[in-house]
Design a protein around this motif. Structure first.
Motif, PDB file in Angstrom:
ATOM      1  N   LEU A   7       0.825  -1.206   0.000  1.00 42.01           N
ATOM      2  CA  LEU A   7       0.000   0.000   0.000  1.00 42.01           C
ATOM      3  C   LEU A   7       0.858   1.254   0.000  1.00 42.01           C
ATOM      4  N   SER A   8       2.005   1.174   0.675  1.00 43.25           N
ATOM      5  CA  SER A   8       2.905   2.336   0.737  1.00 43.25           C
ATOM      6  C   SER A   8       3.458   2.671  -0.644  1.00 43.25           C
ATOM      7  N   ASP A   9       3.635   1.662  -1.492  1.00 38.03           N
ATOM      8  CA  ASP A   9       4.123   1.897  -2.857  1.00 38.03           C
ATOM      9  C   ASP A   9       3.074   2.664  -3.659  1.00 38.03           C
ATOM     10  N   ILE A  10       1.809   2.260  -3.495  1.00 34.27           N
ATOM     11  CA  ILE A  10       0.727   2.962  -4.188  1.00 34.27           C
ATOM     12  C   ILE A  10       0.580   4.369  -3.636  1.00 34.27           C
ATOM     13  N   SER A  11       0.801   4.500  -2.326  1.00 39.55           N
ATOM     14  CA  SER A  11       0.725   5.825  -1.685  1.00 39.55           C
ATOM     15  C   SER A  11       1.732   6.788  -2.297  1.00 39.55           C
ATOM     16  N   LYS A  12       2.967   6.304  -2.482  1.00 40.88           N
ATOM     17  CA  LYS A  12       4.012   7.155  -3.065  1.00 40.88           C
ATOM     18  C   LYS A  12       3.666   7.536  -4.507  1.00 40.88           C
TER      19      LYS A  12
END
Length: 199
Positions: A7-12
């Motif tokens: 999810l953090s990758d999509i957030s970035k």
């Protein structure tokens, strides 16, 4: 990108908070249409696959039911049981559920072993196939909420279990009536294993 997309990758990639990304994927009605479309598009582009185990842990469910199947030494699994399991699997699939099969070496089912699967959260419910015996778990606490244990093919309502059974006596009666109506007077009956009440 190496490894599992988080999810953090999509957030970035989207510039949105992780919590917003999470809501857009798991509870899309809680975000705007624009945000939902953006997150879903980026997630698809990046090859994001949701972690079912993590989701189920949060929701407190596994979407899996266990079927305990009795077997007898030196004998194959009853074709009747096979057909019942096939029906269970088809119905489970229609409801988005998975089925886990567990062998039991007799028709006497250990209630402690069965409720262990439920208490530890391995499955959401257990189906006992043709169980002959069931006792209250040793560690049973009256106020404890246990997930479903259901008896299939044998009536264990006297043990406090919901039971799904076939109308076998009526079925055999109708079979004999059908044959007799066609002039048959001599019948042969091929029995199943003595250990089972289902012939």
């Amino acid at each position: 990108m190496n490894g599992r997309v988080k999810l953090s990758d999509i957030s970035k990639k989207t510039g949105l908070n992780v919590s917003t990304v999470s809501r857009a994927l798991s509870n899309p009605e809680r975000v705007s249409e624009e945000t939902r479309l953006l997150v879903q598009e980026v997630a698809a582009q990046m090859g994001y696959v949701g972690n079912a185990a993590a989701r189920n842990l949060i929701l407190g469910k596994t979407d899996t039911i266990m079927v305990l199947i009795p077997t007898f030494p030196g004998q194959p699994i009853s074709p009747v049981f096979t057909e019942v399991v096939r029906g269970i699997c088809e119905e489970a699939k229609a409801h988005g559920l998975s089925v886990m099969l567990q062998q039991n070496l007799s028709q006497a089912f250990s209630s402690d072993d069965t409720t262990k699967f439920l208490r530890t959260g391995i499955v959401d419910g257990v189906l006992l196939l043709a169980a002959e015996k069931w006792t209250t778990p040793h560690a049973f606490r009256p106020k404890e909420h246990l997930l479903p244990v259901i008896s299939v093919l044998n009536d264990l309502t006297s043990y406090g279990l919901v039971s799904v059974v076939a109308e076998e006596k009526q079925a055999f009666s109708e079979i004999v009536d059908h044959l007799a109506a066609r002039g048959h007077r001599h019948f042969a009956f091929v029995s199943g294993p003595r250990e089972t009440t289902h012939e």
